[in-house]
Each structure stands twice: as structure tokens, then as C-alpha cells.
Design an enzyme around this catalytic site. Structure first.
Site, PDB file in Angstrom:
ATOM      1  N   HIS A 163      -3.418   7.593  31.489  1.00  0.00           N
ATOM      2  CA  HIS A 163      -2.672   7.845  32.653  1.00  0.00           C
ATOM      3  C   HIS A 163      -2.448   9.242  32.773  1.00  0.00           C
ATOM      4  O   HIS A 163      -1.792   9.700  33.934  1.00  0.00           O
ATOM      5  CB  HIS A 163      -1.303   7.145  32.442  1.00  0.00           C
ATOM      6  N   GLU A 207       1.275  -4.684  24.725  1.00  0.00           N
ATOM      7  CA  GLU A 207       1.906  -4.515  26.174  1.00  0.00           C
ATOM      8  C   GLU A 207       1.590  -5.377  27.055  1.00  0.00           C
ATOM      9  O   GLU A 207       1.626  -5.114  28.319  1.00  0.00           O
ATOM     10  CB  GLU A 207       1.511  -2.941  26.623  1.00  0.00           C
ATOM     11  N   ASP A 243       4.563  -2.014  30.713  1.00  0.00           N
ATOM     12  CA  ASP A 243       3.639  -3.202  30.981  1.00  0.00           C
ATOM     13  C   ASP A 243       3.748  -4.513  30.448  1.00  0.00           C
ATOM     14  O   ASP A 243       3.535  -5.522  31.095  1.00  0.00           O
ATOM     15  CB  ASP A 243       2.049  -2.449  30.512  1.00  0.00           C
TER      16      ASP A 243
END
Length: 259
Positions: A43, A144, A170
Site C-alpha cells: 500500500h 485479515e 481488512d
């Protein structure tokens, strides 16, 4: 001290995400007192090409260098370790088979399928032998998803898994809770991960964006908490400095009072 040794000694390790594509920023946070800095290739702004310089900068700091790869792909895991990362964080691990795939990429044969090619060893005049490389490489798997939570007891018992790490945003989304990191149902899920990890003798961690939440989870048994991101730290420091300057009494001649 390595992350594995710190966890074996019962120490809680605190980390920061390196999201900015900048070796100088990484070195600054690496010298700030965090136990580890994680270069975020999933990310963050960095990519596999720029990660080389960032990891080189981190090696000049006391912090352990970790890479979060973009996916559970052997070539990404091997590349991060070849470039000198002490460990990898692998996202979205759903079951024991995926866990075994990640572990195999972290270990040389016969324990795994990692190919010999530690590039950073050329620059540093030497690299550890395969058995030492296996001992040093830290394999951290992210729990997650709803499937990962359902299978967490099997995931943590895969040989070679050093830690599991909860991605609360998540996980909350996957459980149908929305982006609610404080939802009671999510807390129950996180505690299930903690219990599973404790039962298997592996370390456990969580992502927290706030110091208070980070300390609270550290007190509840987490071995690893990543509780900051360099881009946010820079933004908050810049905002704070600008606000302070705006409060300075500057008369019409342009010089602060008392100057």
C-alpha cells in the site's frame, strides 16, 4: 537484536510503516527508536525497484528492516529477502496451504524453495550460509480475512511460521463489520488469533494507528505492534508546525515581537 530473539525474550516490538518512496525518510524513522521499519510494497509509494535503496538506508539504522510484499508470491518474498530484509509480512493468508507457500519461499532447500542469490551480500562482502539464512529470515503472515480467521489454528501450526499479524481493517471488512476497528466482534476475532498463536508458540501482532490502542494491545499479549506510518508522521508534524507559526505574534514590520 533480531525480531525472533526479542520475541523469544518476551519483548514487545513496536514498528513503523515506511510508505514514502524515500531512503532519507526511511533512515530518519529507522533512527527514531522503533524496533522495526516495514517497507510497504502493498500500500505504500515504494516499489520493488526503489526498495533496494530504502533497505540500504535502513541497514544504517538500529531498526530491523522488514518488507510487506504486495502478495503471497514466491518471487516477491525471495526478492525482498535477497535484498537484505530481515523478514517479510505476507498479506491475505487464508489457509495452511498458503502459509506453507510463504514459508517455503523464506527457506532454502531442503526446508523450502528459496533460491540462493543474496544480492546484498555482494555489497557487504559476504552473506550468511543457507542454514543461517533460514534462521535469520522472519516469516510473518497476515490474518485479515474471514477465511484466514476460520483457519488460524491450522495456519499457526505450519512449521516455519514465525508470527501472525492481524490487519484489523481488512478483517473487519471481510467479516461484514465495515471499517470498524473498535467493533466488539472484531475484538473477539483478534483475541482468537492471539489465543491460536499462543497455543502454537508463535508470535502475534496487530496494526494500530493510535499510540493508545497500540499500548492497549501490547498489554493484552501482542508481540508486535506497528503503530505509525512515516507519511502520517510527516503530515502531522508539518500541520503542527504550521499551526504554531500561525499563532506567532508577527507585527506589520514582518519581524516577530522580541526579535
Amino acid at each position: 537484536m533480531s525480531l525472533k530473539q526479542a520475541w523469544a525474550d518476551g519483548r514487545v516490538t513496536f514498528g513503523v510503516w515506511s510508505a514514502l518512496d524515500d531512503p532519507v525518510a526511511a533512515e530518519i524513522v529507522g533512527r527514531a527508536g522503533f524496533d522495526l521499519v516495514c517497507v510497504d510494497l502493498q500500500h505504500g509509494f515504494a516499489d520493488p525497484g526503489s526498495a533496494t535503496a530504502i533497505l540500504a538506508a535502513l541497514h544504517r539504522t538500529p531498526a530491523a528492516s522488514v518488507v510487506r510484499v504486495a502478495w503471497n508470491a514466491p518471487e516477491q518474498i525471495m526478492r525482498a529477502l535477497d535484498l537484505g530484509a530481515e523478514g517479510v509480512i505476507v498479506p491475505m493468508v487464508d489457509d495452511a496451504e498458503q502459509a506453507r507457500r510463504a514459508v517455503a519461499a523464506c527457506r532454502y532447500a531442503p526446508a523450502g524453495r528459496r533460491s540462493w542469490g543474496p544480492l546484498w551480500g555482494d555489497a557487504r562482502r559476504g552473506a550468511p550460509e543457507p542454514d543461517e539464512g533460514d534462521r535469520l529470515a522472519t516469516c510473518i503472515l497476515m490474518i485479515e480475512t474471514a477465511d484466514g480467521l476460520a483457519n488460524v489454528e491450522e495456519i499457526v501450526r505450519v512449521p516455519g511460521v514465525d508470527a501472525v499479524y492481524v490487519g484489523p481493517n481488512d478483517l473487519a471488512l471481510s467479516l461484514g463489520l465495515g471499517r470498524r476497528p473498535e467493533a466488539p466482534e472484531l475484538e473477539e476475532a483478534v483475541l482468537r488469533v492471539v489465543d491460536a498463536a499462543r497455543g502454537a508458540g508463535v508470535a502475534v501482532g496487530i496494526d494500530r494507528a493510535d499510540p493508545a490502542g497500540a499500548r492497549r494491545w501490547a498489554e493484552r499479549g501482542m508481540d508486535l505492534v506497528i503503530a505509525a506510518r512515516d507519511s502520517v508522521l510527516l503530515r502531522e508534524a508539518a500541520d503542527r508546525a504550521a499551526r504554531e507559526l500561525r499563532r506567532t505574534d508577527v507585527p506589520s514590520d514582518g519581524h516577530p515581537s522580541g526579535a
